[in-house]
Design a protein around this motif. Sequence first.
Motif, PDB file in Angstrom:
ATOM      1  N   GLY A  66      19.294   5.494 -32.527  1.00  0.00           N
ATOM      2  CA  GLY A  66      18.786   6.855 -32.470  1.00  0.00           C
ATOM      3  C   GLY A  66      17.875   7.076 -31.294  1.00  0.00           C
ATOM      4  N   HIS A  67      17.438   8.294 -31.223  1.00  0.00           N
ATOM      5  CA  HIS A  67      16.527   8.679 -30.144  1.00  0.00           C
ATOM      6  C   HIS A  67      15.747   9.894 -30.594  1.00  0.00           C
ATOM      7  N   GLN A  68      14.512   9.984 -30.128  1.00  0.00           N
ATOM      8  CA  GLN A  68      13.734  11.201 -30.351  1.00  0.00           C
ATOM      9  C   GLN A  68      13.245  11.708 -28.999  1.00  0.00           C
ATOM     10  N   PHE A  69      13.360  12.981 -28.797  1.00  0.00           N
ATOM     11  CA  PHE A  69      12.993  13.597 -27.521  1.00  0.00           C
ATOM     12  C   PHE A  69      11.570  14.139 -27.582  1.00  0.00           C
ATOM     13  N   PRO A  70      11.006  14.457 -26.400  1.00  0.00           N
ATOM     14  CA  PRO A  70       9.627  14.975 -26.379  1.00  0.00           C
ATOM     15  C   PRO A  70       9.432  16.233 -27.217  1.00  0.00           C
ATOM     16  N   ASN A  71      10.489  17.005 -27.423  1.00  0.00           N
ATOM     17  CA  ASN A  71      10.350  18.220 -28.259  1.00  0.00           C
ATOM     18  C   ASN A  71      10.573  17.907 -29.737  1.00  0.00           C
ATOM     19  N   TYR A  72      10.607  16.619 -30.068  1.00  0.00           N
ATOM     20  CA  TYR A  72      10.727  16.096 -31.441  1.00  0.00           C
ATOM     21  C   TYR A  72      12.144  16.146 -32.007  1.00  0.00           C
ATOM     22  N   SER A  73      13.083  16.758 -31.304  1.00  0.00           N
ATOM     23  CA  SER A  73      14.457  16.716 -31.801  1.00  0.00           C
ATOM     24  C   SER A  73      14.972  15.282 -31.724  1.00  0.00           C
ATOM     25  N   SER A  74      16.057  15.039 -32.409  1.00  0.00           N
ATOM     26  CA  SER A  74      16.514  13.659 -32.518  1.00  0.00           C
ATOM     27  C   SER A  74      18.031  13.579 -32.506  1.00  0.00           C
ATOM     28  N   GLU A  75      18.524  12.422 -32.118  1.00  0.00           N
ATOM     29  CA  GLU A  75      19.956  12.121 -32.161  1.00  0.00           C
ATOM     30  C   GLU A  75      20.185  10.841 -32.947  1.00  0.00           C
ATOM     31  N   LEU A  76      21.325  10.839 -33.639  1.00  0.00           N
ATOM     32  CA  LEU A  76      21.800   9.629 -34.297  1.00  0.00           C
ATOM     33  C   LEU A  76      23.122   9.261 -33.638  1.00  0.00           C
ATOM     34  N   ASN A  77      23.221   8.041 -33.160  1.00  0.00           N
ATOM     35  CA  ASN A  77      24.449   7.558 -32.536  1.00  0.00           C
ATOM     36  C   ASN A  77      25.046   6.450 -33.395  1.00  0.00           C
ATOM     37  N   VAL A  78      26.355   6.523 -33.577  1.00  0.00           N
ATOM     38  CA  VAL A  78      27.047   5.454 -34.288  1.00  0.00           C
ATOM     39  C   VAL A  78      28.188   4.981 -33.399  1.00  0.00           C
ATOM     40  N   ASN A  79      28.186   3.694 -33.086  1.00  0.00           N
ATOM     41  CA  ASN A  79      29.242   3.100 -32.250  1.00  0.00           C
ATOM     42  C   ASN A  79      30.274   2.395 -33.117  1.00  0.00           C
ATOM     43  N   ALA A  80      31.437   2.171 -32.531  1.00  0.00           N
ATOM     44  CA  ALA A  80      32.487   1.394 -33.186  1.00  0.00           C
ATOM     45  C   ALA A  80      32.679   1.830 -34.633  1.00  0.00           C
ATOM     46  N   LEU A  81      32.991   3.087 -34.809  1.00  0.00           N
ATOM     47  CA  LEU A  81      33.086   3.672 -36.151  1.00  0.00           C
ATOM     48  C   LEU A  81      34.046   2.921 -37.054  1.00  0.00           C
ATOM     49  N   LEU A  82      33.617   2.793 -38.312  1.00  0.00           N
ATOM     50  CA  LEU A  82      34.445   2.199 -39.357  1.00  0.00           C
ATOM     51  C   LEU A  82      34.775   3.274 -40.388  1.00  0.00           C
TER      52      LEU A  82
END
Lengths: 114, 111
Positions: free
Chosen positions: A66-82
């Motif tokens: 994941g990641h959180q940006f300075p404006n507090y928004s966030s991303e969830l990343n999932v690799n190699a999906l099952l």
Amino acid sequence: DAGVTQSPTHLIKTRGQQVTLRCSPKSGHDTVSWYQQALGQGPQFIFQYYEEEERQRGNFPDRFSGHQFPNYSSELNVNALLLGDSALYLCASSLSGEWRDTQYFGPGTRLTVL
Amino acid sequence: AQRVTQPEKLLSVFKGAPVELKCNYSYSGSPELFWYVQYSRQRLQLLLRHISRESIKGFTADLNKGETSFHLKKPFAQEEDSAMYYCALIGYGGSQGNLIFGKGTKLSVKP
């Protein structure tokens, strides 16, 4: 205030692909948590971000990041999906760094892996 | 291990009947407990938390540390109470900040 927003609403991917889900917290909130909700189950904690850092992590493999940006928004990343990654992914935000604070949930992103 | 157990998957009652949704927890220490509700086609939302000791929509929940329970009660169920109910806890130590949920109980209130 629209509250916690998430995008996209629905997503269909195939095994092995990568996906990014996005979350904007409730206005004034600076802490974002991500949960996975499989069908018929309660939400399960993935990780939490505060001050742009991962503060806590649940029992999920490194394929989940994941990641959180300075404006507090966030991303969830999932690799190699099952196939087993198919679930509703929920984002929750809270008011401060106080871990006891009430978490407000977004509507979720429904991920289907074929 | 930290765990929340909701023994009933489905609870069906008639309008006006009392409702009790069961929740048991396993946690060493003093957890903070919550009830979340999800109405049809709506997002998960907080119903009540034990530290507030308040009544929301006629629902109450009492923390019983001896029985490690936090059952949700309402004396007279309404049709609009039909929803999915989740019990959750936040713990100290390594679980700071994350909610641990039960599997949920679907409440169906019949007319």
